[in-house]
Design a protein around this motif. Structure first.
Motif, PDB file in Angstrom:
ATOM      1  N   ARG A 248     -25.258 -56.549 -25.871  1.00 40.65           N
ATOM      2  CA  ARG A 248     -25.152 -55.550 -26.455  1.00 40.65           C
ATOM      3  C   ARG A 248     -24.917 -55.932 -27.995  1.00 40.65           C
ATOM      4  O   ARG A 248     -25.535 -55.018 -28.856  1.00 40.65           O
ATOM      5  CB  ARG A 248     -23.788 -54.681 -26.027  1.00 40.65           C
ATOM      6  CG  ARG A 248     -23.535 -53.395 -26.755  1.00 40.65           C
ATOM      7  CD  ARG A 248     -22.458 -52.520 -26.052  1.00 40.65           C
ATOM      8  NE  ARG A 248     -22.373 -51.379 -26.944  1.00 40.65           N
ATOM      9  CZ  ARG A 248     -23.033 -50.099 -26.373  1.00 40.65           C
ATOM     10  NH1 ARG A 248     -23.781 -50.341 -25.456  1.00 40.65           N
ATOM     11  NH2 ARG A 248     -22.583 -49.154 -26.999  1.00 40.65           N
TER      12      ARG A 248
ATOM     13  N   GLN B  89     -28.492 -56.572 -29.146  1.00 41.81           N
ATOM     14  CA  GLN B  89     -29.543 -55.685 -28.942  1.00 41.81           C
ATOM     15  C   GLN B  89     -30.678 -56.162 -28.119  1.00 41.81           C
ATOM     16  O   GLN B  89     -31.983 -55.963 -28.323  1.00 41.81           O
ATOM     17  CB  GLN B  89     -29.940 -55.007 -30.144  1.00 41.81           C
ATOM     18  CG  GLN B  89     -29.118 -54.071 -31.039  1.00 41.81           C
ATOM     19  CD  GLN B  89     -28.623 -52.772 -30.162  1.00 41.81           C
ATOM     20  OE1 GLN B  89     -29.356 -51.949 -30.199  1.00 41.81           O
ATOM     21  NE2 GLN B  89     -27.407 -52.744 -29.684  1.00 41.81           N
TER      22      GLN B  89
ATOM     23  N   PRO C  26     -33.379 -51.543 -28.233  1.00 39.74           N
ATOM     24  CA  PRO C  26     -33.320 -50.315 -28.955  1.00 39.74           C
ATOM     25  C   PRO C  26     -34.643 -49.568 -28.525  1.00 39.74           C
ATOM     26  O   PRO C  26     -35.635 -50.069 -28.236  1.00 39.74           O
ATOM     27  CB  PRO C  26     -33.393 -50.974 -30.336  1.00 39.74           C
ATOM     28  CG  PRO C  26     -33.836 -52.045 -30.484  1.00 39.74           C
ATOM     29  CD  PRO C  26     -33.418 -52.825 -29.055  1.00 39.74           C
TER      30      PRO C  26
END
Length: 461
Positions: free
Chosen positions: A451, A454, A460
């Motif tokens: 997290r 990413q 994303p």
């Protein structure tokens, strides 16, 4: 070859310092000796009494046979994976490639690295603790603290010994392996020539039920046997440093298992034909007592010295193999970059070796029984079952024509998965809880890191 080729190990045996990768310097005999030393080590010399206590009577031999068959099936898994992806750090790459380098493979690779940081010190430390226990036979006044300090000191000495070019370690490994196999053959021969049918009959006529029950006792003995046979995969940890790896790795794995299995069965039968089984079950140094009963104090002392050599060699080669895993992960960008450092002249991982050596010394202050049980259950849940399914995933992809393929596929995979699940189900609750907590903690750590960066599964949109 798969995308694992990013580590770019050279095909020749010459140093490759300019490319920043270690050379392929390990041949078949070096790979076989690395496996055999890891397998023999201290294992059977300290676990035979544990097995006799877990399952009384001749049924204990079934546990040793079941463990050997399970290891042979699992050896076929390792042989195919090692031939398909011959890279240093072995399982880290197998799991990354099989489950997708940018998908679930990131989780499996991270969990393998996470469990290695836990199990590598346990594995190396168990060999060192066994070494210290036999030192206690020579120095009876040695207390628990003294044995722990000796075991920790052995880990630090081995770290210093391995701080050199791997080709030099290969020659030392072959030499020590020859001595260890000769010593085991001598011990077995002594038992055969002094075999007492009356003593053996007392063992085979034993009807005393195990306090664990037959199936739980069989699982306990099989778990011990798998620990003792373990090490046939050590050459896979060094895949990037093996010459002609698609042929050498499978041969080293599949030759080492039956070779050591025959030695272990001979060792068990020899001891049970000389020592009454009840005495063997309560012995702290069973092989020393066995040889002392045959050859007197001198024979017992000589046996202890040979066992010390075997356990030292085992701790040495296990440290050699595990020290490559953090390096491989760091070189692949999945661990702290400092662990990817190689010695400028020797071409071996420096920071990774020093880290694993230091943590192994710290693990020596745990008990041997706790080390073995936690080590095996953790490896089964984190790695061994996942590798069985990794073979299936990798077979669906295009592979080099000279890759080793296991015979009778998928039967060895089915036997391996069922066998691993049975061993976990019959293990001590504390070991299962420790392994499950480790898996859960590793998964949470991976998700937190994913997290933050990413990456999968937090890509994303």
């Amino acid at each position: 070859m798969s995308a694992v080729g990013r580590l770019r190990t050279p095909a020749s045996g010459s140093p490759a310092d300019a490319t920043g990768v270690p050379p392929r310097a390990i041949g078949f005999w070096g790979g076989l000796s690395a496996n055999v030393l890891n397998m023999i080590g201290i294992g059977p010399f300290v676990t035979i009494p544990l097995a006799l206590s877990a399952l009384a009577g001749p049924s204990v031999l079934l546990g040793w046979i079941a463990g050997a068959l399970l290891c042979l099936c699992d050896g076929l898994v390792w042989a195919e994976l090692g031939s398909t992806i011959p890279e240093s750090g072995g399982p880290y790459h197998y799991l990354r490639e099989a489950y997708g380098r940018d998908k679930a493979g990131r989780l499996f690779g991270f969990l393998y690295l996470w469990q290695t940081l836990l199990t590598a010190p346990l594995s190396i430390g168990s060999a060192a603790v066994g070494f210290a226990q036999y030192v206690g036979f020579l120095i009876p006044s040695l207390g628990d603290t003294g044995r722990a300090l000796i075991a920790a000191g052995l880990c630090l000495v081995n770290t210093a010994v391995l701080y050199r070019r791997v080709g030099q370690i290969q020659r030392l490994s072959v030499f020590v392996s020859a001595i260890v196999v000769a010593a085991c053959a001598w011990i077995v021969f002594s038992g055969i020539t002094h075999f007492d049918m009356a003593v053996a009959r007392g063992f085979f006529e034993t009807k005393m039920p195990s306090s664990h029950g037959f199936w739980l006792g069989l699982g306990a003995v099989s778990l011990i046997a798998v620990y003792d046979y373990g090490g046939y995969n050590n050459v896979c940890m060094l895949g990037g440093e093996v010459r002609n790896p698609r042929r050498t790795i499978p041969m080293a794995v599949l030759v080492s298992i039956p070779l050591v299995a025959v030695l272990y069965m001979g060792l068990n039968l020899s001891i049970l034909g000389v020592l009454p089984w009840a005495q063997a079950a309560h012995s702290k140094a069973v092989v020393a007592d066995f040889m002392q009963a045959i050859h007197g104090h001198t024979g017992g002392t000589l046996a202890v010295l040979l066992i010390l050599l075997a356990s030292w060699g085992s701790a040495l080669v296990v440290l050699l193999g595990y020290s490559r895993v953090p390096y491989a992960a760091a070189a692949d960008g999945q661990f702290f970059p400092v662990f990817a450092r190689l010695h400028p002249r020797g071409g071996f991982p420096t920071v990774s070796l020093l880290f694993v050596g230091a943590t192994s010394a710290a693990a020596c202050f745990l008990s041997l029984e706790h080390l073995i049980a936690t080590l095996m259950v953790t490896q089964i849940l984190f790695q061994y079952i996942a590798q069985c399914f990794a073979v299936v995933a990798l077979r669906r992809r295009r592979a080099a024509p000279d890759v080793f393929r296991m015979p009778l596929y998928p039967l060895p995979l089915v036997i391996s998965v069922v066998g691993w699940l049975y061993l976990v189900a019959t293990a001590e609750t504390s070991s299962i809880v420790a392994a499950v907590v480790a898996v859960f903690a590793g998964t949470l750590l991976f998700l937190w890191q994913a997290r933050r960066t990413q990456t999968w599964p937090f890509l994303p949109r």
